[in-house]
Scaffold this motif. Structure first.
Motif: not given
Length: 553
Positions: A449-456
């Protein structure tokens, strides 16, 4: 005239019966692959009833659940019969859509079909007598044609094998099971008129670095294996395939009408009969030169063709979606996979050796696994050089307990209670090992929820900047390419560190990598420089694009 289902003699019926098939939203974002089962059924209807029917497939599978425009478009066509294929993951959405369509089309006959009504026959229609007039169980072609015959004749008693229907008194009549459809009776799915707003179906050919326009179809039904988690084994009917000549005729006719460059064979298990695979591959190469193809397979079936893979690759095989599922022999036995860690590795290496991409079907989390099992799953991706797989969906995938499957019954017996047949059970409470449960919660919850979008987004920004700087600053571009690879490995590294962390520790404490993420992200974006601002809009769309092509999440 149908090959298997005689048409009733009703020359007085006048205007053609208007028959719509509606693919309701799946609820997980945009969609590119059309509803293949609905296409097959409507194609059979057209063959069987010819001018007596007017058919249309409304494919709104990728639409928002709240789309009133889609509902209005269906209602404006004024269908007299509405067929609705249903998967277990979309039951609530279908209920909502059919209720609204019922209000707009009060005189129409509504018929449900597909996996979920077939697997939950005892309860599905009883709960929905206000929504559906009948359900079709198993192969839908012949029962649906028989229902249409009766509707055209003014009859609402659907006393047809393979059908359950609501009687005039509100009771439910369940007819005996129907026979499975013979392979030579299956109809050309490409002949069906479709309304949709899907993005064009494409295949990314990593050999050439370009996208190929594509079509998708199912060339066989069922599967001869009995994996304990798979809903396909609970469906009636044995494995059978469309005759090769018929299949090639469909593909050649569609290619002449609308040229394509790739074929997605969406069968549950395309590689069942080696002789058939060899013959089709050769025929496609000969009759549709330049067209590539992809398909799915279990490990054992693929290894029967291991010696043929070099030729299949030369003839056009570009990707195999393979049911690996687990990386410990205990887990594989629990899933009744009839494979081993050794054969899994062998199959992966065989595809890699021949330059054939791998689509990964994998159950990263199942409630019966130990922490050692989970760590073996993580190690498998590293040891088999699968860490750069573009899609991340397999890393988060947990066991899904579909209706009718042996594993669902196993967990019901353990709990001493039945799951709601219209819901897919939440897996979290079923974990036996509290350490595995803690990892599952942290990884699929706060990390995703907190990191995957930022990683991508950060990975995609680094890639875009590297491309932009390739001709003007090769050193910086190379560093950005290396950073993009490093970022791509973050989810797997996080999972690995969670397996080694103290249970219950806060996410950033359990995973040192994340404790410094904000500072690392700023450094990478500074390295990207002016290219970042231009790269981010495309990157923001990346997760949806990944789902479109790879079926993630």
């Amino acid at each position: 005239m149908s090959r298997n289902s005689p048409r009733s003699s009703t020359p007085e019926r006048g205007q053609p019966l208007r028959v719509a098939m509606v693919a309701c939203p799946y609820g997980d974002g945009p969609e590119r692959v059309p509803p293949l089962g609905a296409m097959s059924v409507l194609a059979y209807v057209q063959d069987a009833l010819g001018p007596w029917v007017q058919t249309h497939l409304f494919d709104f599978s990728g639409y928002p659940r709240s789309s009133q425009a889609a509902l209005a478009r269906i209602a404006a066509w004024q269908p007299q019969v509405v067929g609705v294929p249903i998967y277990s993951s979309q039951v609530a959405i279908v209920d909502d859509w059919v209720a609204q369509l019922r209000a707009r089309l009060p005189a129409a006959v509504f018929v449900a079909g597909g996996p979920h009504p077939t697997l939950t026959t005892e309860t599905f229609l009883r709960r929905r007598t206000h929504l559906f007039d009948a359900i079709v169980r198993g192969d839908g072609e012949r029962p649906f044609v028989a229902i249409l015959d009766r509707v055209a004749a003014g009859c609402r008693r659907f006393e047809v094998p393979g059908v359950s229907y609501v009687a005039a008194d509100g009771g439910i009549v369940e007819m005996p099971d129907g026979e499975q459809l013979a392979p030579d009776a299956m109809a050309d799915p490409f002949s069906v008129p479709i309304t949709h707003a899907n993005a064009p179906l494409v295949f990314t050919d990593r050999r050439t670095g370009r996208q190929r326009s594509a079509v998708a179809l199912v060339s066989s039904r069922s599967c001869p294996l009995k994996c304990s988690f798979c809903a396909i084994i609970a469906m009636p009917g044995k494995w059978r395939s469309v005759p090769d000549d018929t299949l090639l005729a469909w593909l050649c006719a569609e290619h002449a009408r609308a040229p394509f460059e790739h074929i997605y064979f969406m069968d549950a298990n395309f590689f069942v009969v080696p002789r058939r695979v060899r013959g089709l591959s050769s025929a496609i190469a000969e009759r549709l030169p330049g067209v590539t193809w992809s398909a799915s397979s279990t490990v054992g079936m693929l290894l029967k063709l291991e010696a043929d893979l070099p030729l299949l690759a030369r003839q056009g095989l570009r990707m195999v979606e393979m049911g690996i599922e687990a990386a410990s022999d205990d887990q594989l036995a629990f899933l009744n996979k009839r494979s081993s860690v050794a054969t899994n590795r062998q199959a992966v290496r065989a595809l890699q050796r021949n330059g054939i991409d791998i689509g990964i079907d994998f159950i990263m989390f199942n409630p019966d696994q130990t922490l050692a099992d989970l760590e073996a799953n993580v190690a498998f991706f590293r040891d088999c050089d699968l860490t750069l797989h573009e899609d991340f969906g397999h890393l988060f995938n947990g066991l899904t307990l579909y209706p009718g499957t042996p594993l669902r019954r196993t967990y019901e017996q353990r709990l001493g209670a039945s799951f709601d047949p219209d819901r897919l059970p939440v897996v979290d409470p079923l974990f036996r090992d509290p350490q595995v449960q803690a990892v599952y919660r942290a990884f699929t919850g706060p990390f995703r929820r907190r990191y995957m979008r930022r990683v991508e987004r950060l990975r995609d920004a680094a890639r875009a900047a590297a491309r932009r700087l390739a001709d003007t600053d090769s050193g910086r571009a190379q560093r950005l390419r290396l950073e993009a690879i490093r970022i791509h490995h973050v989810p797997l590294k996080v999972l690995q560190q969670l397996c080694r962390a103290e249970a219950g520790a806060p996410l950033e404490s359990a995973v040192p990598l994340l404790a410094g993420w904000n500072a690392y992200e700023r450094r990478v974006r500074a390295l990207c420089g002016a290219a970042t601002a231009e790269a981010e809009p495309a990157a923001a769309q990346r997760p949806a694009a990944a789902r479109l092509e790879a079926g993630a999440e």
